[in-house]
Design a protein around this motif. Structure first.
Motif, mmCIF file in Angstrom:
data_model
loop_
_atom_site.group_PDB
_atom_site.id
_atom_site.type_symbol
_atom_site.label_atom_id
_atom_site.label_comp_id
_atom_site.label_asym_id
_atom_site.label_seq_id
_atom_site.Cartn_x
_atom_site.Cartn_y
_atom_site.Cartn_z
ATOM 1 N N LYS A 53 44.089 49.034 17.039
ATOM 2 C CA LYS A 53 45.504 48.771 17.354
ATOM 3 C C LYS A 53 45.872 49.127 18.789
ATOM 4 C CE LYS A 53 48.989 50.196 14.983
ATOM 5 N NZ LYS A 53 50.074 49.403 14.459
ATOM 6 N N ARG A 55 46.474 52.270 19.465
ATOM 7 C CA ARG A 55 47.566 53.205 19.126
ATOM 8 C C ARG A 55 47.282 54.584 19.714
ATOM 9 N NH1 ARG A 55 51.082 53.472 14.223
ATOM 10 N NH2 ARG A 55 51.371 55.604 13.501
ATOM 11 N N SER A 142 51.234 49.894 10.415
ATOM 12 C CA SER A 142 51.463 48.460 10.423
ATOM 13 C C SER A 142 50.301 47.776 11.162
ATOM 14 C CB SER A 142 52.790 48.157 11.100
ATOM 15 O OG SER A 142 52.891 48.856 12.322
ATOM 16 N N ASN A 144 49.638 45.580 13.395
ATOM 17 C CA ASN A 144 49.900 44.857 14.646
ATOM 18 C C ASN A 144 49.221 45.608 15.795
ATOM 19 O OD1 ASN A 144 52.047 46.774 13.704
ATOM 20 N ND2 ASN A 144 52.552 46.723 15.886
ATOM 21 N N SER A 150 55.936 44.227 13.986
ATOM 22 C CA SER A 150 55.081 44.409 12.806
ATOM 23 C C SER A 150 54.846 43.069 12.117
ATOM 24 C CB SER A 150 55.727 45.390 11.831
ATOM 25 O OG SER A 150 55.811 46.659 12.401
ATOM 26 N N GLU A 179 59.353 48.042 7.975
ATOM 27 C CA GLU A 179 58.593 49.176 7.459
ATOM 28 C C GLU A 179 59.446 50.074 6.563
ATOM 29 O OE1 GLU A 179 59.333 48.576 10.490
ATOM 30 O OE2 GLU A 179 57.569 48.364 11.755
ATOM 31 N N HIS A 235 58.901 49.814 20.979
ATOM 32 C CA HIS A 235 58.344 49.309 19.744
ATOM 33 C C HIS A 235 58.852 47.928 19.458
ATOM 34 C CE1 HIS A 235 56.612 52.643 17.399
ATOM 35 N NE2 HIS A 235 56.233 51.657 16.624
HETATM 36 MG MG MG Z 1 54.047 50.468 13.245
#
Ligand code: MG
Ligand code: TXA
Length: 344
Positions: A53, A55, A142, A144, A150, A179, A235
């Motif tokens: 991701k 992330r 999520s 994405n 998302s 979410e 986000h």
């Molecule tokens: Mg998320």
């Protein structure tokens, strides 16, 4: 890596379970959004979620279960607070995540070093079947790329993660579209960290008053620490620049009709569209917060599909009921850029 596209039949659910139990990554449908799942008890598998991701490692993941007793069976928490029992009776399975003191089985990768863990019991039957087939709880953010809207369909997941994960299981479109609601029960007072399909009013009807974290509706100052690390990141943003317009119907329509038709779009309510000269993307009726929640990410991704669009002027509901969740996602998609023609 070749990403397998699986269906939601018994054979493919079994395949997904096998991939997960040997440490792989599978994107799965839930009632909220698609999740990128890995075995929550395997720190190395979980690390690969962050890589796929892009992330930040300091943003913890939600652990998904398929039975309330999984919490004890897998030692996921050190204590189940009384209020968690009450909320679970009313809202599980469903779009509610509860944060509790973490148990011994939770690897640091899942909790991002915090002493708490987020637990969710999704109501989506395919999600439950995959968790059971894997034989372990599943950590899943999520599905994405970090920062983008998302995914609410398997095609959205493929457009972000094709070639980066082992498989995507297509279970159709997600019903809620945003979410889950996140509440922490690890603090002295229950506190809402992220609004979702289960509203503040619904939670309060079961456990009494809850606090709403400042970061739900406001931008955190640079020196403020986020109770939920995910809240500090920009986000849900499409590539075009989004600005929210707080306005009456007429003032909004007049405002957008003065903009350049070529590179600007209106993200608006059904009733506005026929009066607007620009390209319109509709969220649903003005008072229909559930439709707005269901359509928001789909519309943001649709806007991304048109490279001509550089600017988006969006309407935004009052932060009441499910409107609070729509407001929370929209204001982040807009990086807190708001034009106020009239207070909401
Ligand atoms: Mg998320
Ligand atoms: O509906 C959902 O919740 C979806 C589906 C896949 O279940 N999952 C999801 O995960 O939205 P993610 O990772 O995109 O969002 C999880 C949020 C983040 O804002 C994260 O910071 C917060 O929950 N979170 C997770 N564990 C936490 C903890 N121990 N303390 C505070 N916040 C936590």
């Amino acid at each position: 890596m070749n990403t397998l596209l699986l269906s939601d039949n018994e054979k493919d659910i079994k395949t997904a379970g096998e991939i997960l139990s040997r440490g792989g990554l599978v994107a799965i449908p839930t009632e909220t959004v698609y999740g990128l799942a890995a075995n929550a008890l395997d720190g190395n598998a979980v690390k690969n979620i962050f890589k796929a991701k892009g992330r930040p490692m300091d943003n913890p993941l939600i652990v998904h279960i398929a039975d309330f007793d999984d919490i004890k069976r897998f030692s996921l928490v050190s204590e189940i607070p009384e209020k968690a029992y009450k909320l679970s009776e009313r809202f599980w399975s469903g779009p509610l995540t509860m944060i509790m003191p973490k148990g011994s089985a939770i690897p640091d990768e899942v909790s991002a070093g915090l002493d708490t863990v987020a637990i969710r019991f999704p109501s989506h039957k395919t999600a439950q079947a995959v968790i059971k087939a894997a034989g372990c709880p599943l950590a899943a953010p999520s599905a994405n790329l970090s920062g983008s809207p998302s995914p609410t369909t398997a095609a959205h997941v493929m457009s972000d993660l094709n070639g980066r994960i082992d498989a995507v299981l297509d279970g159709g479109e997600c019903s809620v579209g945003l979410e889950s609601t996140v509440i922490t029960l690890a603090a002295e007072k229950p506190r809402l960290l992220r609004p979702g399909g289960i509203t503040v009013e619904q939670l309060e009807s079961v456990i009494g008053e809850i606090e709403v974290d400042d970061a739900v509706l406001n931008r955190l100052r640079d020196d403020e620490k986020a109770a939920s690390p995910g809240m500090k990141y920009k986000h849900y943003a499409p590539k075009a620049k989004v600005t929210l317009v707080f306005s009456s119907d007429k003032a909004y329509i007049d405002f957008v009709n003065e903009k350049n038709e070529k590179d600007t779009a209106a993200l608006c309510y059904n009733g506005d569209a026929e009066f607007i000269k620009l390209r319109t993307y509709t969220l649903g009726d003005k008072d229909d917060y559930k439709s707005q929640a269901h359509r928001l990410f789909k519309m943001l991704r649709k806007i991304d599909g048109n490279p001509e669009i550089k600017k988006v002027y969006a309407r935004c509901p009052k932060p009441d009921g499910v409107g609070m969740a729509v407001y929370n996602r929209l204001i982040r998609a807009a990086g807190f850029e708001v034009i106020t023609l009239e207070e909401l």
